[in-house]
Design an enzyme around this catalytic site. Structure first.
Site, PDB file in Angstrom:
ATOM      1  N   LYS A   1       0.835  -1.214   0.000  1.00 46.85           N
ATOM      2  CA  LYS A   1       0.000   0.000   0.000  1.00 46.85           C
ATOM      3  C   LYS A   1       0.863   1.254   0.000  1.00 46.85           C
ATOM      4  O   LYS A   1       0.628   2.184  -0.759  1.00 46.85           O
ATOM      5  CB  LYS A   1      -0.912   0.028   1.242  1.00 46.85           C
ATOM      6  CG  LYS A   1      -1.932  -1.059   1.323  1.00 46.85           C
ATOM      7  CD  LYS A   1      -2.857  -0.878   2.520  1.00 46.85           C
ATOM      8  CE  LYS A   1      -2.154  -0.947   3.849  1.00 46.85           C
ATOM      9  NZ  LYS A   1      -1.586  -2.273   4.148  1.00 46.85           N
TER      10      LYS A   1
ATOM     11  N   ARG B   1      -9.330   0.791   9.418  1.00 52.20           N
ATOM     12  CA  ARG B   1      -9.103  -0.644   9.632  1.00 52.20           C
ATOM     13  C   ARG B   1     -10.334  -1.345  10.204  1.00 52.20           C
ATOM     14  O   ARG B   1     -10.366  -2.574  10.246  1.00 52.20           O
ATOM     15  CB  ARG B   1      -7.932  -0.854  10.604  1.00 52.20           C
ATOM     16  CG  ARG B   1      -6.577  -0.647   9.968  1.00 52.20           C
ATOM     17  CD  ARG B   1      -5.470  -1.034  10.940  1.00 52.20           C
ATOM     18  NE  ARG B   1      -4.153  -0.798  10.390  1.00 52.20           N
ATOM     19  CZ  ARG B   1      -3.470  -1.669   9.668  1.00 52.20           C
ATOM     20  NH1 ARG B   1      -4.006  -2.844   9.394  1.00 52.20           N
ATOM     21  NH2 ARG B   1      -2.275  -1.380   9.211  1.00 52.20           N
TER      22      ARG B   1
ATOM     23  N   ARG C   1      11.550  -7.903   4.172  1.00 54.63           N
ATOM     24  CA  ARG C   1      11.644  -6.444   4.336  1.00 54.63           C
ATOM     25  C   ARG C   1      12.837  -6.048   5.208  1.00 54.63           C
ATOM     26  O   ARG C   1      13.093  -6.675   6.231  1.00 54.63           O
ATOM     27  CB  ARG C   1      10.356  -5.885   4.967  1.00 54.63           C
ATOM     28  CG  ARG C   1       9.171  -5.975   4.045  1.00 54.63           C
ATOM     29  CD  ARG C   1       8.021  -5.086   4.472  1.00 54.63           C
ATOM     30  NE  ARG C   1       7.393  -5.487   5.719  1.00 54.63           N
ATOM     31  CZ  ARG C   1       6.210  -5.053   6.122  1.00 54.63           C
ATOM     32  NH1 ARG C   1       5.535  -4.193   5.370  1.00 54.63           N
ATOM     33  NH2 ARG C   1       5.692  -5.443   7.259  1.00 54.63           N
TER      34      ARG C   1
ATOM     35  N   ARG D   1      12.506  -5.140  10.806  1.00 48.96           N
ATOM     36  CA  ARG D   1      11.502  -4.653  11.756  1.00 48.96           C
ATOM     37  C   ARG D   1      11.206  -5.733  12.792  1.00 48.96           C
ATOM     38  O   ARG D   1      11.138  -6.920  12.471  1.00 48.96           O
ATOM     39  CB  ARG D   1      10.213  -4.283  11.012  1.00 48.96           C
ATOM     40  CG  ARG D   1      10.270  -2.908  10.401  1.00 48.96           C
ATOM     41  CD  ARG D   1       9.090  -2.578   9.523  1.00 48.96           C
ATOM     42  NE  ARG D   1       7.807  -3.105   9.963  1.00 48.96           N
ATOM     43  CZ  ARG D   1       6.655  -2.865   9.340  1.00 48.96           C
ATOM     44  NH1 ARG D   1       6.639  -2.104   8.255  1.00 48.96           N
ATOM     45  NH2 ARG D   1       5.535  -3.366   9.772  1.00 48.96           N
TER      46      ARG D   1
ATOM     47  N   ARG E   1      -0.833 -11.055  12.029  1.00 51.79           N
ATOM     48  CA  ARG E   1      -1.349  -9.803  11.465  1.00 51.79           C
ATOM     49  C   ARG E   1      -2.340 -10.097  10.339  1.00 51.79           C
ATOM     50  O   ARG E   1      -3.390  -9.459  10.238  1.00 51.79           O
ATOM     51  CB  ARG E   1      -0.200  -8.955  10.904  1.00 51.79           C
ATOM     52  CG  ARG E   1       0.535  -8.139  11.921  1.00 51.79           C
ATOM     53  CD  ARG E   1       1.190  -6.899  11.308  1.00 51.79           C
ATOM     54  NE  ARG E   1       2.024  -7.179  10.164  1.00 51.79           N
ATOM     55  CZ  ARG E   1       3.341  -7.283  10.188  1.00 51.79           C
ATOM     56  NH1 ARG E   1       3.983  -7.165  11.334  1.00 51.79           N
ATOM     57  NH2 ARG E   1       4.024  -7.508   9.095  1.00 51.79           N
TER      58      ARG E   1
END
Length: 285
Positions: free
Chosen positions: A65, A142, A176, A220, A231
């Site tokens: 996104k 959300r 990532r 992260r 998640r």
């Protein structure tokens, strides 16, 4: 809350947004064929509208996104407001929410509406002081409650729902990396997903850092397989009511990412009836 009067439609109901800061609720997404939405897509040959457009980008954590919303923000000249970035900025500060947010994020839980509204309100007010108009929201709403409150205070023009195979999503999230010095994001995963169960195969090249960032990459804390899958589970559980909410308004455009940025970006522009060079010419006209 002066930002609301500039960026969002003026209405006594805009007070709901501020009132929501003292209430807690519960968690974004959307869905429908793009050809139903041509009337929502801007025509850049038309005279300039009285305000910049107000879009929402939805999709699973890690789908991209931020990447595509940021590119469109640069192309269209409207601010990209990512609630995930707002949360990370707060995490890296010594603000009062930092410790609470660290615990929530590391467990893969969703941040409460109260915290998100506080962070978003601060960001809108900061933007208003700089003369910003319009927005591309990324990571908000959300929950169905968030969507309802946003609907009371903002005239959302289009909701884009990005979709990607779950196995690719997990692999992408685990790849990532962030440069600890400049803060830019990269991805070390080289994805080669085979065609199966009627789904086409998909390849994504890694997004590798330049040499000066290569030795400074960090992962992260919430990008572990367990947290990523949790998640996604929470996201799917909460997403359907939000999808239905925007689908019922005819504002939902579903976009299946066909691969990485080189494959997906031109097709997304095509789905949005946007032409890179045409938009840039319109911006300077």
């Amino acid at each position: 809350m002066a930002a609301i009067t500039r960026l969002l439609k003026p209405s006594p109901l805009s007070l709901l947004f501020k009132q929501s800061l003292s209430t807690t609720t519960t968690a974004i997404v959307s869905d429908i064929e793009s050809h139903h939405h041509h009337h929502h897509i801007p025509n850049f040959s038309d005279p300039k509208p009285c305000r910049n457009f107000q879009w929402v980008f939805l999709g699973c954590p890690g789908v991209g996104k931020g990447t595509y919303a940021s590119r469109l923000s640069n192309l269209l000249g409207v601010p990209h407001i990512a609630t995930g970035d707002l949360v990370r900025e707060e995490l890296s500060s010594s603000g009062p929410l930092s410790r609470q947010l660290t615990e929530i994020v590391n467990q893969g839980k969703l941040v409460s509406d109260e915290i998100i509204f506080n962070l978003l309100s601060k960001r809108l007010e900061a933007g208003e002081s700089k003369g910003e108009s319009g927005f591309i929201l990324d990571g908000f709403p959300r929950t169905i409650r968030q969507a309802e409150i946003l609907d009371e205070v903002a005239e959302i023009d289009l909701v884009v729902n990005l979709k990607l195979r779950e196995d690719v999503l997990v692999e992408k999230c685990l790849g990532r990396r962030i440069c600890s010095q400049c803060g830019k994001g990269f991805n070390v995963a080289s994805i080669n997903a085979k065609a199966e169960n009627g789904r086409p195969g998909m390849s994504m090249a890694p997004l590798l850092p330049p040499q000066h960032c290569a030795s400074k990459l960090i992962t992260r804390a919430d990008d572990t397989e367990h947290v990523v899958k949790e998640r996604l589970r929470v996201y799917y559980e909460k997403s359907q009511p939000v999808e239905d909410f925007y689908k019922s308004q005819g504002k939902l455009m579903e976009f299946d990412l066909p691969g990485g940025i080189p494959e997906s970006w031109p097709k997304l522009l095509e789905a949005l009836n946007l032409d890179d060079s045409e938009v840039k010419r319109s911006a300077v006209a």
